[in-house]
Motif scaffolding. Structure first.
Motif, PDB file in Angstrom:
ATOM      1  N   LEU A  14      19.087  49.000 103.877  1.00 42.65           N
ATOM      2  CA  LEU A  14      18.452  49.016 102.551  1.00 42.65           C
ATOM      3  C   LEU A  14      19.260  49.812 101.536  1.00 42.65           C
ATOM      4  CD1 LEU A  14      14.606  49.564 102.756  1.00 42.65           C
ATOM      5  CD2 LEU A  14      15.867  47.819 101.489  1.00 42.65           C
ATOM      6  N   ALA A  15      19.856  50.930 101.971  1.00 44.65           N
ATOM      7  CA  ALA A  15      20.611  51.772 101.033  1.00 44.65           C
ATOM      8  C   ALA A  15      21.860  51.033 100.558  1.00 44.65           C
ATOM      9  CB  ALA A  15      20.982  53.099 101.701  1.00 44.65           C
ATOM     10  N   GLU A  32      29.475  45.409 107.370  1.00 41.78           N
ATOM     11  CA  GLU A  32      28.319  45.699 108.227  1.00 41.78           C
ATOM     12  C   GLU A  32      28.634  45.338 109.682  1.00 41.78           C
ATOM     13  OE1 GLU A  32      25.056  46.941 108.226  1.00 41.78           O
ATOM     14  OE2 GLU A  32      25.093  46.261 110.315  1.00 41.78           O
ATOM     15  N   SER A  33      28.274  46.235 110.608  1.00 46.11           N
ATOM     16  CA  SER A  33      28.602  45.985 112.017  1.00 46.11           C
ATOM     17  C   SER A  33      27.675  44.953 112.679  1.00 46.11           C
ATOM     18  CB  SER A  33      28.570  47.295 112.809  1.00 46.11           C
ATOM     19  OG  SER A  33      27.309  47.909 112.673  1.00 46.11           O
ATOM     20  N   ARG A  40      17.576  48.971 109.626  1.00 40.85           N
ATOM     21  CA  ARG A  40      16.328  49.291 110.327  1.00 40.85           C
ATOM     22  C   ARG A  40      15.113  48.549 109.770  1.00 40.85           C
ATOM     23  NH1 ARG A  40      16.688  55.360 109.702  1.00 40.85           N
ATOM     24  NH2 ARG A  40      18.719  54.964 108.755  1.00 40.85           N
ATOM     25  N   GLN A  56       7.621  49.070 108.406  1.00 42.40           N
ATOM     26  CA  GLN A  56       6.379  48.328 108.181  1.00 42.40           C
ATOM     27  C   GLN A  56       5.995  48.257 106.707  1.00 42.40           C
ATOM     28  OE1 GLN A  56       4.386  47.096 110.937  1.00 42.40           O
ATOM     29  NE2 GLN A  56       6.383  47.451 111.859  1.00 42.40           N
ATOM     30  N   PHE A  57       5.983  49.448 106.080  1.00 44.14           N
ATOM     31  CA  PHE A  57       5.376  49.541 104.746  1.00 44.14           C
ATOM     32  C   PHE A  57       6.360  50.092 103.724  1.00 44.14           C
ATOM     33  CE2 PHE A  57       1.915  50.242 107.833  1.00 44.14           C
ATOM     34  CZ  PHE A  57       1.149  49.130 107.538  1.00 44.14           C
ATOM     35  N   VAL A 219      33.037  49.376 111.113  1.00 38.20           N
ATOM     36  CA  VAL A 219      33.954  50.318 110.459  1.00 38.20           C
ATOM     37  C   VAL A 219      34.410  51.336 111.499  1.00 38.20           C
ATOM     38  CG1 VAL A 219      34.093  52.161 108.741  1.00 38.20           C
ATOM     39  CG2 VAL A 219      32.887  50.031 108.202  1.00 38.20           C
ATOM     40  N   ASP A 410      18.883  56.995 104.038  1.00 33.89           N
ATOM     41  CA  ASP A 410      17.652  57.804 104.048  1.00 33.89           C
ATOM     42  C   ASP A 410      17.927  59.275 104.354  1.00 33.89           C
ATOM     43  OD1 ASP A 410      18.314  57.216 106.697  1.00 33.89           O
ATOM     44  OD2 ASP A 410      16.286  56.623 107.299  1.00 33.89           O
ATOM     45  N   THR A 417      11.969  54.086 103.579  1.00 37.38           N
ATOM     46  CA  THR A 417      12.498  53.157 102.580  1.00 37.38           C
ATOM     47  C   THR A 417      12.676  53.814 101.202  1.00 37.38           C
ATOM     48  OG1 THR A 417      10.257  52.330 102.260  1.00 37.38           O
ATOM     49  CG2 THR A 417      11.652  51.085 103.770  1.00 37.38           C
TER      50      THR A 417
HETATM   51  C1  LIG Z   1      10.510  50.964 113.875  1.00 39.68           C
HETATM   52  C2  LIG Z   1      10.681  51.599 112.524  1.00 39.68           C
HETATM   53  C3  LIG Z   1       9.611  51.647 111.651  1.00 39.68           C
HETATM   54  C4  LIG Z   1       9.765  52.200 110.378  1.00 39.68           C
HETATM   55  N1  LIG Z   1       8.705  52.176 109.523  1.00 39.68           N
HETATM   56  C5  LIG Z   1       8.891  52.552 108.252  1.00 39.68           C
HETATM   57  C6  LIG Z   1       7.860  52.351 107.295  1.00 39.68           C
HETATM   58  O1  LIG Z   1       6.792  51.815 107.579  1.00 39.68           O
HETATM   59  N2  LIG Z   1       8.103  52.734 106.002  1.00 39.68           N
HETATM   60  C7  LIG Z   1       9.294  53.296 105.648  1.00 39.68           C
HETATM   61  O2  LIG Z   1       9.464  53.613 104.467  1.00 39.68           O
HETATM   62  N3  LIG Z   1      10.294  53.490 106.535  1.00 39.68           N
HETATM   63  C8  LIG Z   1      10.128  53.121 107.818  1.00 39.68           C
HETATM   64  N4  LIG Z   1      11.144  53.249 108.717  1.00 39.68           N
HETATM   65  C9  LIG Z   1      12.408  53.878 108.272  1.00 39.68           C
HETATM   66  C10 LIG Z   1      13.245  52.892 107.459  1.00 39.68           C
HETATM   67  O3  LIG Z   1      13.416  51.714 108.165  1.00 39.68           O
HETATM   68  C11 LIG Z   1      14.602  53.515 107.195  1.00 39.68           C
HETATM   69  O4  LIG Z   1      14.434  54.790 106.608  1.00 39.68           O
HETATM   70  C12 LIG Z   1      15.469  52.689 106.247  1.00 39.68           C
HETATM   71  O5  LIG Z   1      15.425  51.331 106.565  1.00 39.68           O
HETATM   72  C13 LIG Z   1      16.894  53.241 106.335  1.00 39.68           C
HETATM   73  O6  LIG Z   1      17.774  52.479 105.563  1.00 39.68           O
HETATM   74  P1  LIG Z   1      19.302  52.904 105.469  1.00 39.68           P
HETATM   75  O7  LIG Z   1      19.990  51.867 104.689  1.00 39.68           O
HETATM   76  O8  LIG Z   1      19.395  54.312 105.043  1.00 39.68           O
HETATM   77  O9  LIG Z   1      19.828  52.897 106.994  1.00 39.68           O
HETATM   78  P2  LIG Z   1      20.018  51.597 108.023  1.00 39.68           P
HETATM   79  O10 LIG Z   1      18.939  50.650 107.737  1.00 39.68           O
HETATM   80  O11 LIG Z   1      20.114  52.215 109.333  1.00 39.68           O
HETATM   81  O12 LIG Z   1      21.375  51.020 107.512  1.00 39.68           O
HETATM   82  C14 LIG Z   1      22.624  51.490 107.976  1.00 39.68           C
HETATM   83  C15 LIG Z   1      23.486  50.272 108.234  1.00 39.68           C
HETATM   84  O13 LIG Z   1      24.789  50.712 108.612  1.00 39.68           O
HETATM   85  C16 LIG Z   1      25.239  49.870 109.643  1.00 39.68           C
HETATM   86  N5  LIG Z   1      26.306  50.560 110.384  1.00 39.68           N
HETATM   87  C17 LIG Z   1      26.190  51.607 111.224  1.00 39.68           C
HETATM   88  N6  LIG Z   1      27.385  51.920 111.730  1.00 39.68           N
HETATM   89  C18 LIG Z   1      28.279  51.063 111.186  1.00 39.68           C
HETATM   90  C19 LIG Z   1      29.685  50.896 111.321  1.00 39.68           C
HETATM   91  N7  LIG Z   1      30.436  51.687 112.107  1.00 39.68           N
HETATM   92  N8  LIG Z   1      30.284  49.909 110.623  1.00 39.68           N
HETATM   93  C20 LIG Z   1      29.561  49.099 109.781  1.00 39.68           C
HETATM   94  N9  LIG Z   1      28.230  49.215 109.635  1.00 39.68           N
HETATM   95  C21 LIG Z   1      27.596  50.192 110.322  1.00 39.68           C
HETATM   96  C22 LIG Z   1      24.002  49.609 110.481  1.00 39.68           C
HETATM   97  O14 LIG Z   1      24.147  48.483 111.309  1.00 39.68           O
HETATM   98  C23 LIG Z   1      22.959  49.426 109.391  1.00 39.68           C
HETATM   99  O15 LIG Z   1      22.826  48.089 108.997  1.00 39.68           O
HETATM  100  C24 LIG Z   1      11.015  52.734 109.999  1.00 39.68           C
HETATM  101  C25 LIG Z   1      12.093  52.717 110.891  1.00 39.68           C
HETATM  102  C26 LIG Z   1      11.934  52.145 112.131  1.00 39.68           C
HETATM  103  C27 LIG Z   1      13.116  52.084 113.069  1.00 39.68           C
END
Ligand SMILES: Cc1cc2nc3c(=O)[nH]c(=O)nc-3n(C[C@H](O)[C@H](O)[C@H](O)COP(=O)(O)OP(=O)(O)OC[C@H]3O[C@@H](n4cnc5c(N)ncnc54)[C@H](O)[C@@H]3O)c2cc1C
Length: 436
Positions: A14-15, A32-33, A40, A56-57, A219, A410, A417
């Motif tokens: 998402l970020a 993206e890997s 997530r 979820q939310f 990466v 995050d 999210t």
């Molecule tokens: C089961 C579950 C339920 C959740 N429920 C909620 C909820 O209800 N509400 C809420 O707000 N939050 C919830 N969260 C948390 C939320 O999903 C995360 O905080 C948010 O999605 C994080 O986004 P991000 O982009 O920071 O990280 P990520 O979504 O982890 O994105 C990081 C990306 O980097 C990629 N990556 C990693 N290493 C490499 C590499 N070496 N090379 C290339 N790419 C790489 C990963 O594959 C990933 O796609 C939940 C999380 C989980 C696991």
């Protein structure tokens, strides 16, 4: 041959996708890997229902606004009943206040719980943003001595949101989760994206040029190069390839940052180590085929104490509420986080399903047939960065750019999210200003 975009974004969660969306008019590449976007967030479809195996939310204004810009419906929980499973019983009421009265716990315990929540709400109402004094304490230190049942309920709430116990979680971060269940109108706070939370990243992928998205590329190293940044990545088993960009936005998880950037300053490495390891989460999606109404039809989210999972999320609620006739089937998701997830991780998928089903039947004893017939999907996550005591003190270092590498995700902002979307938005703004 190296490619030379203006900006390279690492990670399509998402970020990273939010950052890509806000820089979509620039020359951007996302690496993206995984073989998909969303990180997530992971959503599926079942017979006209959607379900979320990851987040979820959503609830914060920026994420809701992003969804509306992308043409995605965000649905509130109006009309859902409040529920909690405690002391072996499912209590259901029209709203959180009446739920509190119906909770199957002795009155004296209830009074102590009520007093603690009232005190925590008062502290929260005095907070302006995240409070450094509260962050210097664990939530348990903020709560002080309390009854067993109060501790169990608050433990469940903070573990579910952050993966940490009340002893571990920062008081500033944990407070919001602790008071959420009985701290206001939960159902109108929790919102769902129609089609599932992953739709946000999928819609962004459609809005940006698909050629800018490089999936299944891991990466491996990120280094300064001349006036820019060199990113080396590997596509499956192939030889390493590279991208050179003027600016890099790292939106990967903290472990991947540490691995790919060995030259980071010591303070930053230490701060990154501090949010690791991410707490495990095990989700099971229950895709059901019942022809008629179910006891969970009017429930949206059911926190549970004393089971192998701490939250039951009825993803089908929104589809059902918005239609005049009850469609066949449904989709439920159970979430086990922290120690409950650890206990499940050693098991096979079949054993996880059997254990969680046995507990679901404690909530809904009459629905054995439906739950035994359900198709299930187990998902195992390293899910939630550690927002432990003192996290706020390390936030500046976590966010600080390293040369021309900027950081979001995050773990740099706040759990969930809102942290991912907010930090992606800010990283894009900073980078746009630097690009001129
Ligand atoms: C089961 C579950 C339920 C959740 N429920 C909620 C909820 O209800 N509400 C809420 O707000 N939050 C919830 N969260 C948390 C939320 O999903 C995360 O905080 C948010 O999605 C994080 O986004 P991000 O982009 O920071 O990280 P990520 O979504 O982890 O994105 C990081 C990306 O980097 C990629 N990556 C990693 N290493 C490499 C590499 N070496 N090379 C290339 N790419 C790489 C990963 O594959 C990933 O796609 C939940 C999380 C989980 C696991």
């Amino acid at each position: 041959m190296a490619s030379h975009p203006e900006v390279v974004i690492l990670g399509a969660g998402l970020a990273g996708m939010t950052a890509a969306y806000h820089l979509r008019d620039r020359d951007v590449v996302v690496i993206e890997s995984r073989d998909r976007v969303g990180g997530r967030t992971l959503s599926g479809e079942h017979d006209g229902y959607w379900y979320n195996s990851g987040a979820q939310f959503v609830w914060d204004a920026r994420t809701v606004a992003l969804c509306s810009e992308l043409g995605l419906d965000v649905l509130g929980g109006a009309g859902a009943l409040s529920a909690v499973f405690v002391n072996g019983k499912l209590a259901i009421a029209p709203d959180p206040n009446r739920l509190f009265m119906k909770m199957p716990v002795p009155w004296v315990e209830k009074a102590r719980f009520g007093l603690t929540i009232t005190r925590l709400r008062r502290i929260a109402s005095r907070m302006h943003g995240l409070d450094a004094d509260l962050d210097a304490k664990s939530l348990a230190e903020v709560i002080g001595p309390t009854s067993d049942i109060t501790r169990d309920i608050l433990e469940m709430a903070t573990t579910s949101g952050t993966g940490l116990s009340t002893q571990e979680v920062s008081g500033a971060i944990g407070l919001g989760y602790a008071i959420h269940l009985f701290g206001g109108d939960v159902n109108s706070t929790l919102k769902a994206v129609r089609g599932g939370t992953q739709q946000i990243s999928k819609a962004i992928a459609e809005a940006i040029d698909p050629e800018r998205l490089m999936l299944e590329c891991k990466v491996e190293s990120v280094t300064a190069s001349g006036g820019g940044v060199k990113v080396r990545y590997r596509r499956g088993e192939r030889e390493q390839e590279e991208v050179e960009a003027s600016i890099c936005i790292s939106a990967m998880t903290a472990d991947a940052v540490l691995e790919a950037m060995p030259d980071l300053p010591e303070a930053k490495r230490e701060a990154l180590q501090n949010v690791l390891p991410y707490a495990p989460v095990v989700t099971v999606a229950w895709l059901t085929d019942e022809p008629g109404t179910m006891p969970w039809d009017q429930l949206l989210a059911v926190p549970a104490i004393g089971l192998s999972f701490e939250l039951l999320s009825n993803n089908a609620f929104f589809v059902r509420r918005d239609s005049t006739t009850r469609r066949k089937g449904g989709s439920l998701v159970t979430l086990a986080t922290g120690p409950r997830a650890e206990a499940l991780l050693a098991l096979t998928d079949e054993a996880i399903v059997a254990r969680v089903r046995a507990d679901l039947l404690k909530m809904f004893p009459s629905e054995r047939d439906v739950l035994e017939r359900a198709t299930t999907r187990v998902e195992r996550w390293r899910g939630l960065p550690r927002f432990g005591k003192g996290w706020l003190g390390r936030q500046k270092v976590l966010r600080e750019p390293f040369g021309r590498i900027h950081f979001c995700g995050d773990y740099t902002a706040q759990p969930g999210t809102p942290g991912a979307v907010g930090s992606g938005y800010h990283a894009a703004g900073t980078v746009r200003a630097l690009l001129g």
